[in-house]
Motif scaffolding. Structure first.
Motif, mmCIF file in Angstrom:
data_model
loop_
_atom_site.group_PDB
_atom_site.id
_atom_site.type_symbol
_atom_site.label_atom_id
_atom_site.label_comp_id
_atom_site.label_asym_id
_atom_site.label_seq_id
_atom_site.Cartn_x
_atom_site.Cartn_y
_atom_site.Cartn_z
ATOM 1 N N VAL A 191 27.833 43.759 49.464
ATOM 2 C CA VAL A 191 27.929 42.330 49.146
ATOM 3 C C VAL A 191 28.091 41.530 50.432
ATOM 4 O O VAL A 191 27.432 40.506 50.654
ATOM 5 N N ASN A 192 28.974 42.002 51.297
ATOM 6 C CA ASN A 192 29.234 41.313 52.563
ATOM 7 C C ASN A 192 27.973 41.266 53.427
ATOM 8 O O ASN A 192 27.651 40.251 54.049
ATOM 9 N N ASP A 193 27.235 42.378 53.478
ATOM 10 C CA ASP A 193 26.031 42.441 54.304
ATOM 11 C C ASP A 193 24.891 41.606 53.716
ATOM 12 O O ASP A 193 24.133 40.960 54.452
ATOM 13 N N ALA A 194 24.776 41.619 52.378
ATOM 14 C CA ALA A 194 23.638 40.939 51.743
ATOM 15 C C ALA A 194 23.801 39.419 51.707
ATOM 16 O O ALA A 194 22.838 38.680 51.907
ATOM 17 N N PHE A 195 25.023 38.948 51.475
ATOM 18 C CA PHE A 195 25.215 37.518 51.231
ATOM 19 C C PHE A 195 26.069 36.823 52.289
ATOM 20 O O PHE A 195 26.298 35.626 52.205
ATOM 21 N N GLY A 196 26.560 37.564 53.262
ATOM 22 C CA GLY A 196 27.301 36.947 54.352
ATOM 23 C C GLY A 196 28.810 37.023 54.161
ATOM 24 O O GLY A 196 29.313 37.362 53.094
ATOM 25 N N HIS A 197 29.507 36.657 55.243
ATOM 26 C CA HIS A 197 30.964 36.804 55.230
ATOM 27 C C HIS A 197 31.641 35.765 54.339
ATOM 28 O O HIS A 197 32.739 36.015 53.834
ATOM 29 N N ASP A 198 31.013 34.601 54.140
ATOM 30 C CA ASP A 198 31.594 33.636 53.215
ATOM 31 C C ASP A 198 31.639 34.216 51.807
ATOM 32 O O ASP A 198 32.617 34.033 51.079
ATOM 33 N N ALA A 199 30.585 34.928 51.441
ATOM 34 C CA ALA A 199 30.566 35.578 50.135
ATOM 35 C C ALA A 199 31.637 36.660 50.070
ATOM 36 O O ALA A 199 32.356 36.797 49.064
ATOM 37 N N GLY A 200 31.752 37.441 51.144
ATOM 38 C CA GLY A 200 32.777 38.483 51.169
ATOM 39 C C GLY A 200 34.171 37.908 51.047
ATOM 40 O O GLY A 200 35.008 38.426 50.292
ATOM 41 N N ASP A 201 34.434 36.820 51.781
ATOM 42 C CA ASP A 201 35.746 36.188 51.689
ATOM 43 C C ASP A 201 36.009 35.642 50.291
ATOM 44 O O ASP A 201 37.111 35.778 49.750
ATOM 45 N N GLY A 202 34.985 35.000 49.707
ATOM 46 C CA GLY A 202 35.144 34.477 48.355
ATOM 47 C C GLY A 202 35.420 35.570 47.346
ATOM 48 O O GLY A 202 36.232 35.409 46.430
ATOM 49 N N LEU A 203 34.741 36.715 47.518
ATOM 50 C CA LEU A 203 34.957 37.849 46.618
ATOM 51 C C LEU A 203 36.384 38.384 46.749
ATOM 52 O O LEU A 203 37.058 38.652 45.744
ATOM 53 N N LEU A 204 36.869 38.530 47.984
ATOM 54 C CA LEU A 204 38.236 39.016 48.188
ATOM 55 C C LEU A 204 39.265 38.065 47.586
ATOM 56 O O LEU A 204 40.247 38.504 46.966
ATOM 57 N N LEU A 205 39.034 36.765 47.737
ATOM 58 C CA LEU A 205 39.958 35.785 47.168
ATOM 59 C C LEU A 205 40.018 35.899 45.649
ATOM 60 O O LEU A 205 41.104 35.872 45.053
ATOM 61 N N GLU A 206 38.863 36.030 45.007
ATOM 62 C CA GLU A 206 38.831 36.093 43.547
ATOM 63 C C GLU A 206 39.442 37.404 43.038
ATOM 64 O O GLU A 206 40.198 37.408 42.062
ATOM 65 N N VAL A 207 39.118 38.515 43.682
ATOM 66 C CA VAL A 207 39.692 39.798 43.265
ATOM 67 C C VAL A 207 41.209 39.766 43.438
ATOM 68 O O VAL A 207 41.950 40.249 42.568
ATOM 69 N N ALA A 208 41.690 39.202 44.551
ATOM 70 C CA ALA A 208 43.132 39.109 44.770
ATOM 71 C C ALA A 208 43.785 38.260 43.684
ATOM 72 O O ALA A 208 44.861 38.595 43.170
ATOM 73 N N ARG A 209 43.130 37.151 43.317
ATOM 74 C CA ARG A 209 43.689 36.284 42.278
ATOM 75 C C ARG A 209 43.757 37.017 40.932
ATOM 76 O O ARG A 209 44.744 36.923 40.196
ATOM 77 N N ARG A 210 42.701 37.768 40.616
ATOM 78 C CA ARG A 210 42.683 38.497 39.344
ATOM 79 C C ARG A 210 43.781 39.556 39.297
ATOM 80 O O ARG A 210 44.475 39.703 38.284
ATOM 81 N N MET A 211 43.938 40.306 40.380
ATOM 82 C CA MET A 211 44.967 41.341 40.379
ATOM 83 C C MET A 211 46.365 40.721 40.292
ATOM 84 O O MET A 211 47.228 41.219 39.572
ATOM 85 N N ARG A 212 46.570 39.624 41.019
ATOM 86 C CA ARG A 212 47.867 38.977 40.990
ATOM 87 C C ARG A 212 48.197 38.460 39.596
ATOM 88 O O ARG A 212 49.376 38.478 39.173
ATOM 89 N N SER A 213 47.174 38.016 38.841
ATOM 90 C CA SER A 213 47.406 37.482 37.494
ATOM 91 C C SER A 213 47.807 38.572 36.501
ATOM 92 O O SER A 213 48.435 38.295 35.484
ATOM 93 N N ILE A 214 47.428 39.822 36.774
ATOM 94 C CA ILE A 214 47.758 40.922 35.865
ATOM 95 C C ILE A 214 49.117 41.523 36.212
ATOM 96 O O ILE A 214 49.885 41.908 35.323
ATOM 97 N N LEU A 215 49.443 41.606 37.489
ATOM 98 C CA LEU A 215 50.738 42.146 37.885
ATOM 99 C C LEU A 215 51.851 41.164 37.536
ATOM 100 O O LEU A 215 51.629 39.958 37.423
#
Length: 450
Positions: A328-352
């Motif tokens: 994902v990071n290689d195909a769409f760039g680091h902005d996409a990678g950062d956005g993905l990490l932010l969303e995954v972190a938010r989802r995990m935090r909402s479940i814990l």
């Protein structure tokens, strides 16, 4: 002939390994360069003097720092040590080199260190700064760099030492100065007093000056008996704005040796306190996700283990690594990678739960401390929910992308003595087992020795 064939295959395999290693090194250097670029931008754009030291030598600073110490350019400071920018001895007659070593040692250990410090400008003039040191962790570096922020307090120090002589010229000072009677009621102020408090001369005279709410007039009692009171406190301007004040209040004695007046000098250190708060955050939290970083995670894990022993409950350490993040990071760039990490972190935090800790260890690796785990089955129900939530599509930079996660976990307490680092390594080994078994799953740590 067979031997030749074997050597050709071995040579081809070696070339392939070298190519893979070269690619990995190239990608690691790119990631490190990005992190260094972000740090450089933050330092360059910071309004107050800011510097970065690595191994005791200055590797980066902003224009404000060069101006403060009177150097023609930022590059003329590169390679210098803090000791070389300081007099041989600090005013307490302590060698600057020894004091620097002490402060640097504390910062490298993870502390945010503050100290009043005397510097020597390029023209030989000595100035005072309120100095804050904090560690900055960078990927691929064994030890952190030290981020250093300066706030010029030369004037404040001057007025602390010479406030009696300054009474005749105090109205021109940049720091707020006031004179009170023996009861602490204001008799005179300078322009800076009005600028900081929002109160005019008419509104200030006859009233108490800014004092700590929780101490009030006791500050006057201390200054009367000890000769001086100094401290920092929150104060409210006349328009309602909250400011942080650094005040030094001194008593002035009459011919009989009794306090006849008080002289106060204070400055608005709100920006300095905001900078210190930011430095503390950078030392303990991930800049992108704003989750705890590895340092804070280790501290919270130790606290959780102590609570588990004291209150006799079980906790789990979970190591989480995202699958297919790199494509994902290689195909769409680091902005996409950062956005993905932010969303995954938010989802995990909402479940814990609130009592649980989720941290970003670096890259696409996370770790969690799950408190009060009744049994492995209950924990695995939680991990199932995390896997499902992480695997849901994420919309980043106008693309829908999907990743999964491989997780490993271990439980505490265990039969033998074990520390936090060992627990994290156990969870890490279990995570790699999950990857070997096909990814998008979790595995519990199994001690191969058992």
């Amino acid at each position: 002939m067979n031997d030749s064939h074997v050597w050709v295959v071995a040579y081809a395999a070696l070339l392939a390994c070298l190519a893979v290693c070269s690619l990995w090194l190239w990608q690691s250097r790119r990631a490190l360069a990005r992190e260094e670029r972000r740090l450089r931008q933050m330092v360059d754009q910071w309004p107050e003097p800011m510097l970065i030291f690595r191994d005791g030598r200055l590797m980066r600073c902003n224009r404000a720092a060069a101006d403060l110490v009177g150097y023609p350019s930022v590059t003329s400071l590169f390679g210098k040590s803090l000791v070389s920018l300081s007099p041989a001895y600090q005013p307490e007659n302590q060698p600057s080199s020894r004091r620097v070593d002490e402060l640097r040692r504390r910062a490298l250990a993870g502390d945010v260190v503050q100290a009043d410090w005397m510097l020597t400008r390029a023209d030989g003039r000595r100035i005072w700064v309120a100095m804050t040191l904090a560690p900055v962790y960078q990927r691929g570096m064994q030890t952190p760099a030290v981020l250093c922020a300066w706030h010029d307090i030369t004037r404040q120090k001057l007025f602390e030492e010479q406030n009696k002589l300054a009474l005749t010229v105090f109205k021109n000072a940049r720091e707020a100065i006031f004179i009170t009677d023996a009861q602490g009621l204001v008799m005179d102020i300078n322009d800076a007093y009005s600028q900081i408090t929002g109160r005019s001369y008419e509104q200030a005279v006859g009233q108490l000056p800014p004092l700590p709410v929780d101490e009030g007039s006791s500050v006057l009692i201390v200054a009367r008996h000890r000769g001086v009171w100094s401290g920092e406190f929150a104060s409210q301007r006349r328009d309602g704005q909250q400011r942080v004040i650094n005040l030094t209040l001194s008593s002035v004695l009459d011919d009989q040796g009794e306090p006849s007046h008080f002289v106060g000098v204070f400055s608005d250190i709100t920006r300095q306190k905001e900078a210190e708060k930011q430095l503390r955050f950078m030392a303990h939290f991930d800049a992108l996700t704003r989750l705890p970083n590895r340092v804070l995670f280790a501290d919270r894990l130790q606290q959780a283990m102590a609570q588990a022993r004291r209150h006799d409950f079980q906790l789990a350490v979970v190591y989480i690594d995202l699958d297919q993040f790199k494509p994902v990071n290689d195909a769409f760039g680091h902005d996409a990678g950062d956005g993905l990490l932010l969303e995954v972190a938010r989802r995990m935090r909402s479940i814990l739960r609130e009592e649980d800790t989720l941290a970003r260890l670096g890259g696409d690796e996370f770790a969690a401390v799950v408190m009060n785990v009744p049994d492995a089955g209950s924990l695995e129900l939680l991990l199932d929910r995390l896997l499902v939530r992480i695997a849901e599509p994420v919309w980043v930079v106008n693309h829908s992308v999907e990743v999964s996660a491989s997780m490993g976990y271990t439980l505490f307490p265990q039969a033998g003595d074990i520390d936090g680092d060992q627990l994290l390594r156990q969870a890490d080994r279990a995570m790699y087992q999950a990857k070997r078994e096909g990814k998008n799953r979790y595995c519990r740590f199994q001690d191969s020795a058992g």
